[in-house]
Design a protein around this motif. Structure first.
Motif, PDB file in Angstrom:
ATOM      1  N   ASN A 100      -0.017   3.612   9.237  1.00  0.00           N
ATOM      2  CA  ASN A 100       0.662   2.311   9.225  1.00  0.00           C
ATOM      3  C   ASN A 100       1.008   1.912   7.793  1.00  0.00           C
ATOM      4  O   ASN A 100       0.718   0.808   7.332  1.00  0.00           O
ATOM      5  CB  ASN A 100      -0.206   1.240   9.891  1.00  0.00           C
ATOM      6  N   LEU A 101       1.675   2.804   7.118  1.00  0.00           N
ATOM      7  CA  LEU A 101       1.870   2.722   5.675  1.00  0.00           C
ATOM      8  C   LEU A 101       2.586   1.453   5.227  1.00  0.00           C
ATOM      9  O   LEU A 101       2.247   0.869   4.197  1.00  0.00           O
ATOM     10  CB  LEU A 101       2.657   3.960   5.217  1.00  0.00           C
ATOM     11  N   LEU A 102       3.560   1.010   5.981  1.00  0.00           N
ATOM     12  CA  LEU A 102       4.372  -0.118   5.531  1.00  0.00           C
ATOM     13  C   LEU A 102       3.744  -1.472   5.854  1.00  0.00           C
ATOM     14  O   LEU A 102       4.279  -2.507   5.470  1.00  0.00           O
ATOM     15  CB  LEU A 102       5.771  -0.026   6.144  1.00  0.00           C
ATOM     16  N   ALA A 103       2.602  -1.479   6.536  1.00  0.00           N
ATOM     17  CA  ALA A 103       1.950  -2.747   6.867  1.00  0.00           C
ATOM     18  C   ALA A 103       1.197  -3.335   5.683  1.00  0.00           C
ATOM     19  O   ALA A 103       0.820  -4.508   5.697  1.00  0.00           O
ATOM     20  CB  ALA A 103       0.985  -2.548   8.033  1.00  0.00           C
ATOM     21  N   GLU A 104       0.945  -2.532   4.638  1.00  0.00           N
ATOM     22  CA  GLU A 104       0.248  -2.977   3.428  1.00  0.00           C
ATOM     23  C   GLU A 104      -1.093  -3.633   3.771  1.00  0.00           C
ATOM     24  O   GLU A 104      -1.457  -4.698   3.254  1.00  0.00           O
ATOM     25  CB  GLU A 104       1.131  -3.951   2.630  1.00  0.00           C
ATOM     26  N   SER A 105      -1.836  -2.954   4.657  1.00  0.00           N
ATOM     27  CA  SER A 105      -3.117  -3.498   5.099  1.00  0.00           C
ATOM     28  C   SER A 105      -4.291  -3.031   4.249  1.00  0.00           C
ATOM     29  O   SER A 105      -5.425  -3.457   4.470  1.00  0.00           O
ATOM     30  CB  SER A 105      -3.362  -3.097   6.555  1.00  0.00           C
ATOM     31  N   VAL A 106      -4.033  -2.174   3.273  1.00  0.00           N
ATOM     32  CA  VAL A 106      -5.089  -1.625   2.422  1.00  0.00           C
ATOM     33  C   VAL A 106      -4.957  -2.212   1.020  1.00  0.00           C
ATOM     34  O   VAL A 106      -3.847  -2.291   0.479  1.00  0.00           O
ATOM     35  CB  VAL A 106      -5.007  -0.083   2.374  1.00  0.00           C
ATOM     36  N   GLY A 107      -6.075  -2.615   0.435  1.00  0.00           N
ATOM     37  CA  GLY A 107      -6.056  -3.215  -0.891  1.00  0.00           C
ATOM     38  C   GLY A 107      -5.593  -2.259  -1.965  1.00  0.00           C
ATOM     39  O   GLY A 107      -5.719  -1.031  -1.838  1.00  0.00           O
ATOM     40  N   ALA A 108      -5.061  -2.819  -3.047  1.00  0.00           N
ATOM     41  CA  ALA A 108      -4.520  -2.001  -4.142  1.00  0.00           C
ATOM     42  C   ALA A 108      -5.574  -1.083  -4.747  1.00  0.00           C
ATOM     43  O   ALA A 108      -5.253   0.010  -5.240  1.00  0.00           O
ATOM     44  CB  ALA A 108      -3.936  -2.909  -5.221  1.00  0.00           C
ATOM     45  N   ASN A 109      -6.841  -1.480  -4.702  1.00  0.00           N
ATOM     46  CA  ASN A 109      -7.909  -0.667  -5.293  1.00  0.00           C
ATOM     47  C   ASN A 109      -8.162   0.627  -4.535  1.00  0.00           C
ATOM     48  O   ASN A 109      -8.808   1.544  -5.060  1.00  0.00           O
ATOM     49  CB  ASN A 109      -9.209  -1.472  -5.358  1.00  0.00           C
ATOM     50  N   ARG A 110      -7.658   0.727  -3.295  1.00  0.00           N
ATOM     51  CA  ARG A 110      -7.846   1.944  -2.502  1.00  0.00           C
ATOM     52  C   ARG A 110      -6.771   2.990  -2.785  1.00  0.00           C
ATOM     53  O   ARG A 110      -6.889   4.136  -2.346  1.00  0.00           O
ATOM     54  CB  ARG A 110      -7.832   1.607  -1.005  1.00  0.00           C
ATOM     55  N   TRP A 111      -5.717   2.604  -3.497  1.00  0.00           N
ATOM     56  CA  TRP A 111      -4.637   3.537  -3.822  1.00  0.00           C
ATOM     57  C   TRP A 111      -4.915   4.211  -5.163  1.00  0.00           C
ATOM     58  O   TRP A 111      -5.472   3.587  -6.067  1.00  0.00           O
ATOM     59  CB  TRP A 111      -3.306   2.796  -3.899  1.00  0.00           C
ATOM     60  N   PRO A 112      -4.497   5.466  -5.326  1.00  0.00           N
ATOM     61  CA  PRO A 112      -4.684   6.124  -6.623  1.00  0.00           C
ATOM     62  C   PRO A 112      -3.987   5.380  -7.756  1.00  0.00           C
ATOM     63  O   PRO A 112      -4.518   5.290  -8.868  1.00  0.00           O
ATOM     64  CB  PRO A 112      -4.075   7.510  -6.411  1.00  0.00           C
ATOM     65  N   SER A 113      -2.779   4.868  -7.495  1.00  0.00           N
ATOM     66  CA  SER A 113      -2.018   4.130  -8.502  1.00  0.00           C
ATOM     67  C   SER A 113      -0.863   3.442  -7.810  1.00  0.00           C
ATOM     68  O   SER A 113      -0.496   3.779  -6.670  1.00  0.00           O
ATOM     69  CB  SER A 113      -1.486   5.068  -9.587  1.00  0.00           C
ATOM     70  N   ALA A 114      -0.252   2.495  -8.521  1.00  0.00           N
ATOM     71  CA  ALA A 114       0.945   1.840  -7.988  1.00  0.00           C
ATOM     72  C   ALA A 114       2.081   2.845  -7.850  1.00  0.00           C
ATOM     73  O   ALA A 114       2.889   2.771  -6.902  1.00  0.00           O
ATOM     74  CB  ALA A 114       1.349   0.691  -8.902  1.00  0.00           C
ATOM     75  N   GLU A 115       2.164   3.797  -8.775  1.00  0.00           N
ATOM     76  CA  GLU A 115       3.231   4.807  -8.734  1.00  0.00           C
ATOM     77  C   GLU A 115       3.060   5.709  -7.500  1.00  0.00           C
ATOM     78  O   GLU A 115       4.051   6.067  -6.849  1.00  0.00           O
ATOM     79  CB  GLU A 115       3.212   5.651 -10.006  1.00  0.00           C
TER      80      GLU A 115
END
Length: 300
Positions: A100-115
């Protein structure tokens, strides 16, 4: 058992012709290699570069993005953390999964980077448009309204997955261990983007395994369990696996799993049921089926 190659170029082929070829491929093999579906080669190269950069990154970064639960189905998993064939030893691959990638349900800290987030999101939108084109072609083949399948796939269970199969020595590999164990896919369709390194195999009806050679100009697409149910067995959900990389070379791939929304009731379509061919499968909700299959791969 050869995987058919289908050209989807709308400038040279009608939807009816393409739908007929897709119908034959999924009836006979359950797999096809599709050209000119609308995902640009540059976009694919960019995503593979993003995946390589992540998988070559630090363990600290990977653990910050670690997979938390099958119910969420998001994050990094390392070697031996998943068994696509639960009866066999754990798979020799590492993954980054995004449901559900486009739902933005996961906090930014869970992503490797914004890029990283931006790269996968841009690719996802383009690949999803390609998947929706396939769904409309399948609706044509199955005598359903054009948007029938598109309307049942709003993103809740659509999942993008980056995969890395590192080179492993023979001493590391159990005799029954795979890069990805033998399995069928759970939902409607899977779009697989491969690098030039082989390893994918599909099983024929007589039980033999056959290589699916990578094609730089084509996306490998297969039907999943729920499309087999919708089509009343007309389309095959074919067992497939990935061999461990024992040739001192690593393998990368990217999969888009196109799975229906959880509350979708999947039962044989009217066009696939006749007096002589009654419904073969009981109705099931997509969420019930998909979640049970995901959880089974993590019990080990």
């Amino acid at each position: 058992m050869e995987v058919p190659v289908i050209d989807c170029d709308p400038a040279t082929r009608s939807d009816a012709d393409v739908a007929r070829d897709i119908d034959a491929a999924l009836r006979n093999v359950g797999f096809m290699a599709v050209r000119n579906l609308g995902v640009s080669p540059d976009r694919i190269r960019e995503l593979f570069a993003t995946a390589r950069q992540f998988f070559e990154g630090s363990d600290e970064l990977k653990q910050r993005c670690a997979y938390a639960a099958a119910s969420e189905n998001f994050g990094y998993q390392g070697l031996g953390q998943e068994s696509l064939d639960p009866s066999r030893p754990a798979d020799l691959k590492e993954t980054f999964t995004m449901r559900n990638l486009l739902a933005e349900s996961v906090g930014a800290n869970r992503w490797p980077s914004a890029e990283f987030s931006e790269s996968v999101s841009v690719f996802f939108r383009e690949a999803l448009a390609a998947a929706q084109r396939l769904q409309r072609l399948l609706a044509l083949a199955l005598e359903m309204p054009s948007e029938y399948f598109v309307d049942l796939h709003n993103g809740e269970n659509i999942t993008l997955r980056l995969l890395h199969y590192p080179a492993v020595s023979s001493s590391m590999v159990n005799a029954e261990q795979m890069g990805a164990g033998a399995h069928t896919d759970y939902g409607m369709l899977t779009l697989l983007f491969q690098d030039a390194v082989g390893g994918l195999q599909v099983q024929s009806e007589n039980g033999d395994w056959h290589d699916v050679p990578p094609r730089p100009d084509a996306i490998v697409i297969n039907s999943g369990d729920l499309l087999e149910r919708w089509s009343n067995g007309r389309y095959r959900s074919t067992l497939h696996r990935v061999l461990p990389q024992q040739r001192s070379v690593e393998r990368y791939s990217v999969a888009l799993f196109v799975d229906p929304d959880s509350d979708t009731l999947v039962e044989a379509l009217d066009s696939c049921v006749t007096e002589g061919e009654p419904a073969r499968f009981p109705p099931i909700t997509a969420g019930e089926h998909v979640q049970a299959k995901i959880e089974a791969t993590h019990h080990a």
